[in-house]
Write a protein that holds these residues in place. Structure first.
Motif, PDB file in Angstrom:
ATOM      1  N   PHE A  25       0.860  -1.177   0.000  1.00 45.84           N
ATOM      2  CA  PHE A  25       0.000   0.000   0.000  1.00 45.84           C
ATOM      3  C   PHE A  25       0.901   1.234   0.000  1.00 45.84           C
ATOM      4  N   SER A  26       0.316   2.396  -0.158  1.00 50.72           N
ATOM      5  CA  SER A  26       1.124   3.614  -0.113  1.00 50.72           C
ATOM      6  C   SER A  26       1.729   3.756   1.288  1.00 50.72           C
ATOM      7  N   GLN A  28       1.827   6.365   3.139  1.00 51.79           N
ATOM      8  CA  GLN A  28       0.913   7.113   4.007  1.00 51.79           C
ATOM      9  C   GLN A  28      -0.162   6.191   4.589  1.00 51.79           C
ATOM     10  N   GLN A  29      -0.777   5.361   3.750  1.00 53.36           N
ATOM     11  CA  GLN A  29      -1.789   4.417   4.235  1.00 53.36           C
ATOM     12  C   GLN A  29      -1.203   3.447   5.253  1.00 53.36           C
ATOM     13  N   THR A  30      -0.033   2.936   4.924  1.00 53.21           N
ATOM     14  CA  THR A  30       0.590   1.933   5.779  1.00 53.21           C
ATOM     15  C   THR A  30       0.943   2.506   7.140  1.00 53.21           C
ATOM     16  N   ALA A  33      -2.223   2.858   9.087  1.00 48.25           N
ATOM     17  CA  ALA A  33      -2.730   1.556   9.524  1.00 48.25           C
ATOM     18  C   ALA A  33      -1.894   0.999  10.672  1.00 48.25           C
TER      19      ALA A  33
END
Length: 139
Positions: A25-26, A28-30, A33
């Protein structure tokens, strides 16, 4: 081998997913999360991160995600140890007389591994199988 609690970092996450050819994933998303992970296990061999597993949930329902063992270290019981540590967290945090539902999505071909750990299949047409385990804590 060293098992670390709540010490999973982006770089380790990224490289472990790469090691088993999973899409990442990107960043930022990771990072977002990972910061919202309820409980995580990271396994190191010397300085190398060789395995991980994450638990997300709300105290009633939990989902095990991102269970990965670097292929060079598979078959040594590391994945089972990660799952046991995640399930121990759930059991420890389930109050006396309570119960918790733990689920995960198994990669195709990995269902039998999770069945040996007490999970039951919930067939699904798009992936291996959803797997579920209910933990009952006696008074």
């Amino acid at each position: 081998m060293t098992f670390l609690e709540n010490a999973l970092h982006y770089d380790d996450y990224f490289h472990l997913r790469q090691s088993v050819n999973w899409d990442n994933f990107s960043e930022q998303q990771t990072v977002f999360a990972l910061s919202h992970t309820l409980y995580a296990i990271t396994v190191k061999s010397e300085q190398e991160t060789i395995a991980m597993g994450r638990l997300i949930g709300d105290g009633l329902y939990y989902t095990i995600v991102d269970v990965i063992v670097n292929p060079a270290f598979q078959g040594q019981g590391i994945g089972s140890a990660v799952i046991h540590k995640l399930l121990n967290y759930v059991e420890k945090n389930t109050p006396p007389g309570g119960r918790s539902s733990v689920s995960l999505i198994a990669e195709k071909g990995k269902e039998a591994f999770y069945e040996t750990l007490g999970f039951k299949k919930i067939p699904h047409e798009f992936c291996g199988s959803g797997m579920r385990k209910v933990i009952h804590k006696k008074n």
